[in-house]
Scaffold this motif. Sequence first.
Motif, PDB file in Angstrom:
ATOM      1  N   ALA A 162      -6.030 167.395  -7.131  1.00 54.24           N
ATOM      2  CA  ALA A 162      -5.113 167.059  -8.216  1.00 54.24           C
ATOM      3  C   ALA A 162      -5.645 167.573  -9.549  1.00 54.24           C
ATOM      4  O   ALA A 162      -4.890 168.131 -10.369  1.00 54.24           O
ATOM      5  CB  ALA A 162      -4.898 165.548  -8.273  1.00 54.24           C
ATOM      6  N   LEU A 163      -6.936 167.413  -9.781  1.00 58.66           N
ATOM      7  CA  LEU A 163      -7.527 167.923 -11.019  1.00 58.66           C
ATOM      8  C   LEU A 163      -7.499 169.444 -11.065  1.00 58.66           C
ATOM      9  O   LEU A 163      -7.303 170.041 -12.137  1.00 58.66           O
ATOM     10  CB  LEU A 163      -8.967 167.414 -11.145  1.00 58.66           C
ATOM     11  CG  LEU A 163      -9.117 165.893 -11.261  1.00 58.66           C
ATOM     12  CD1 LEU A 163     -10.588 165.506 -11.382  1.00 58.66           C
ATOM     13  CD2 LEU A 163      -8.314 165.351 -12.437  1.00 58.66           C
ATOM     14  N   GLU A 164      -7.684 170.074  -9.913  1.00 55.90           N
ATOM     15  CA  GLU A 164      -7.557 171.538  -9.858  1.00 55.90           C
ATOM     16  C   GLU A 164      -6.142 171.964 -10.221  1.00 55.90           C
ATOM     17  O   GLU A 164      -5.937 173.001 -10.871  1.00 55.90           O
ATOM     18  CB  GLU A 164      -7.927 172.030  -8.461  1.00 55.90           C
ATOM     19  CG  GLU A 164      -9.412 171.932  -8.140  1.00 55.90           C
ATOM     20  CD  GLU A 164      -9.722 171.950  -6.652  1.00 55.90           C
ATOM     21  OE1 GLU A 164     -10.880 171.685  -6.281  1.00 55.90           O
ATOM     22  OE2 GLU A 164      -8.801 172.229  -5.855  1.00 55.90           O
ATOM     23  N   THR A 189       1.713 166.362 -15.814  1.00 54.75           N
ATOM     24  CA  THR A 189       1.258 166.978 -14.567  1.00 54.75           C
ATOM     25  C   THR A 189       0.240 166.091 -13.870  1.00 54.75           C
ATOM     26  O   THR A 189       0.281 165.915 -12.645  1.00 54.75           O
ATOM     27  CB  THR A 189       0.645 168.362 -14.849  1.00 54.75           C
ATOM     28  OG1 THR A 189       1.618 169.187 -15.505  1.00 54.75           O
ATOM     29  CG2 THR A 189       0.207 169.034 -13.561  1.00 54.75           C
ATOM     30  N   GLY A 190      -0.667 165.522 -14.649  1.00 54.80           N
ATOM     31  CA  GLY A 190      -1.661 164.627 -14.071  1.00 54.80           C
ATOM     32  C   GLY A 190      -1.026 163.417 -13.401  1.00 54.80           C
ATOM     33  O   GLY A 190      -1.425 163.020 -12.300  1.00 54.80           O
ATOM     34  N   VAL A 191      -0.022 162.837 -14.056  1.00 51.79           N
ATOM     35  CA  VAL A 191       0.673 161.696 -13.457  1.00 51.79           C
ATOM     36  C   VAL A 191       1.378 162.124 -12.173  1.00 51.79           C
ATOM     37  O   VAL A 191       1.312 161.432 -11.142  1.00 51.79           O
ATOM     38  CB  VAL A 191       1.680 161.102 -14.459  1.00 51.79           C
ATOM     39  CG1 VAL A 191       2.565 160.058 -13.775  1.00 51.79           C
ATOM     40  CG2 VAL A 191       0.947 160.471 -15.641  1.00 51.79           C
ATOM     41  N   LEU A 192       2.057 163.268 -12.207  1.00 50.04           N
ATOM     42  CA  LEU A 192       2.783 163.752 -11.032  1.00 50.04           C
ATOM     43  C   LEU A 192       1.846 163.995  -9.855  1.00 50.04           C
ATOM     44  O   LEU A 192       2.194 163.716  -8.704  1.00 50.04           O
ATOM     45  CB  LEU A 192       3.526 165.039 -11.388  1.00 50.04           C
ATOM     46  CG  LEU A 192       4.393 165.669 -10.293  1.00 50.04           C
ATOM     47  CD1 LEU A 192       5.548 164.745  -9.917  1.00 50.04           C
ATOM     48  CD2 LEU A 192       4.920 167.026 -10.758  1.00 50.04           C
ATOM     49  N   TYR A 193       0.659 164.498 -10.128  1.00 51.05           N
ATOM     50  CA  TYR A 193      -0.270 164.855  -9.059  1.00 51.05           C
ATOM     51  C   TYR A 193      -1.167 163.698  -8.620  1.00 51.05           C
ATOM     52  O   TYR A 193      -1.731 163.744  -7.521  1.00 51.05           O
ATOM     53  CB  TYR A 193      -1.154 166.035  -9.502  1.00 51.05           C
ATOM     54  CG  TYR A 193      -0.410 167.336  -9.678  1.00 51.05           C
ATOM     55  CD1 TYR A 193       0.923 167.480  -9.298  1.00 51.05           C
ATOM     56  CD2 TYR A 193      -1.043 168.447 -10.236  1.00 51.05           C
ATOM     57  CE1 TYR A 193       1.592 168.677  -9.468  1.00 51.05           C
ATOM     58  CE2 TYR A 193      -0.374 169.652 -10.398  1.00 51.05           C
ATOM     59  CZ  TYR A 193       0.942 169.764 -10.020  1.00 51.05           C
ATOM     60  OH  TYR A 193       1.603 170.955 -10.181  1.00 51.05           O
TER      61      TYR A 193
END
Length: 678
Positions: free
Chosen positions: A128-130, A54-58
């Motif tokens: 993105a972190l949210e 998810t982190g990579v995607l965002y």
Amino acid sequence: MTTTDTTLARSSTTPAPTRTTARPRRLDLARTWRGRDDDPAWVRPALIGLLLGTGVLYLWGLGASGWANTFYSAAAQAGSESWKAFFFGSSDAANSITVDKTPMSLWPMALAVKVFGLASWTILVPQALEGVAAVGLLHATVRRTTGSPFAGLLSGLVLAITPVAVLMFRFNNPDALLVLLLIGSVYATLRGVESTTLVAGHPVRWLALGGALVGLAFLTKMLQAFLVLPALALVYLVAANTGLLKRLGHLLVAFGSMLLAAGWWIAIVSLWPASSRPYIGGSQTNSILELTLGYNGFGRLTGEETGSVGGGGPGGGGWGTTGILRLFDSEIGGQVAWLLPASLVLLVAGLWFTRRHARTDLVRAGLVVWGAWLVVTALTFSFMAGIFHAYYTVALAPAIAALVGTGAWLLWERRDSQLAMGIASGTVSLTAVLGFALLERSTDFLPWLNYPVLVAGLVSALLLAGVSFLPRRIALAVGAAALVATLAGPAAYAVDTAATPHTGSVPSAGPSSGQGQGLPGGPGGAGGPGGGGLRGGTTGGLLSGSQSTAQITALLQQDASAYDWAAAAVGSNSAAGYQLASQQPVMAIGGFNGSDPSPTLAQFQTWVAQGSIHWFISGGSSGGFGGGFGGGFGGGGPSAGGSTSSAIASWVESNFTATTVDGVTLYDLSGGATGTAS
């Protein structure tokens, strides 16, 4: 019996067993990787993989969107320069006018800019972190209520790849923080429900936390936060293991906590002398209460938003056709509708299969809260006649994801039941057909994908109907194929959304309308941090930010410390691009729409006479003051006779000499009304 079978059996009876003293926790990396002692070995690595993915995607290529929504980026820049602008959510550091929302979503961005400097990444990374936090919190919520790692992981995955969620967690509108806070409110409320079954539980504390999170969500996007209140109240009234009067009393505590969390800011702004604070953008009377109840409140439902540039009216007007199928139309369907019918089917099926569970059953409580969230929000979006944009539907994504995760797990646990597998088969078939239809709308996007999705979905649905007769490994393969078929469409849209830069005020997910009504973004492009190097500037418009040039930026920075505002322009987006390029305050006359009566002509004339404003930026190369939206809005605001913004523009045009710089018309106001421009 499998782990999930045991969990299911336990969830069918409540109250839950009283907890004993917790085991000492081993704070080491091995436990972090391994997870709970009773989890299968794959669970924790899968969760870590979900969050990292998810982190990579965002985060991947995030800077390509430049300033994204320059309206909020400029306010974040202002907040990084002035604590007063930070508190009020002002559009500029000199505090002429606020954005047309409560300011909480701006605060993480402003703090990031203050610490790390002004750049696209410092503006966009907080959202993105949210998003990663929202996926993790939804997983934790669903896993806790079901006891199933699979249900939690599937819910998190569905949220992570919902196209509109990818869009908004890579963008700087308030919706990212709104979604995170509302998921948190559900988590806290369900913990409150669970606490009523424990000897040493503290339901009031959890409910107070849930109420406070809704209050903070109000400070993020005002009354939209309250759409979850029926769901939160209903689940506690239905499922809490205590007397009715106590349940009502606990809900009153939650309500009071919500009022405190939201009301402190409203009270301060209302009591603050208007002469020493910025004008409340989006209101016509400089009132935060008017903004709350009118433009950002009931006006969104009725279409009667004073100060708006359009309106809904019967049938939706300028904001699309209203009705029960609105969420499936060509604009919105690809954003969020992929699994919407499936979530409703699984909600009904889940309630049926848990009908004999105890009233306090947590599985059913989860279904109730997510189902009520989905139904209330979906009906509101379907029939609201006022301002409505496709990206609002990100508020549906957590409920859809949670219901899909919970419902799929419930059916799979009952895979020996012909009824359960019949429902699963029908749901997969329905989702595959809908996915095919949505993919057909974008014929140039992966044209080979639609038929494989349809065929794989229908075949796996057929096999699901007889899965109880299949060997375990083949049954698992059929279940996996069904998931791949149903998630392939939204996943493809999600990747495309992440790969597409988005700018402007109305972004859109997916290939068919990936850039909404904004302008292409990117480093050095429209709305980008490097925009100051463009050959020709633009004054922006209602939905897109202005673009400065090196020469214009140099003029704005010249002797900027001698002025309160380096420049003034009609409309927030017109002002925003110049402010971000120069990092100097630029007054947004008329606020976002250019229709707010701020400042008045007399006030503007006074500021000019006092030498507070250096430049006035006009409508640019299109001529006069009508170079904005549709030719009828100067820099994003209305130019109709009699409006405050057009009166100011006409006064400047009559009393100062125009200078054209890189295709943009400017007026030097430093000499006062009797002077002339250079």
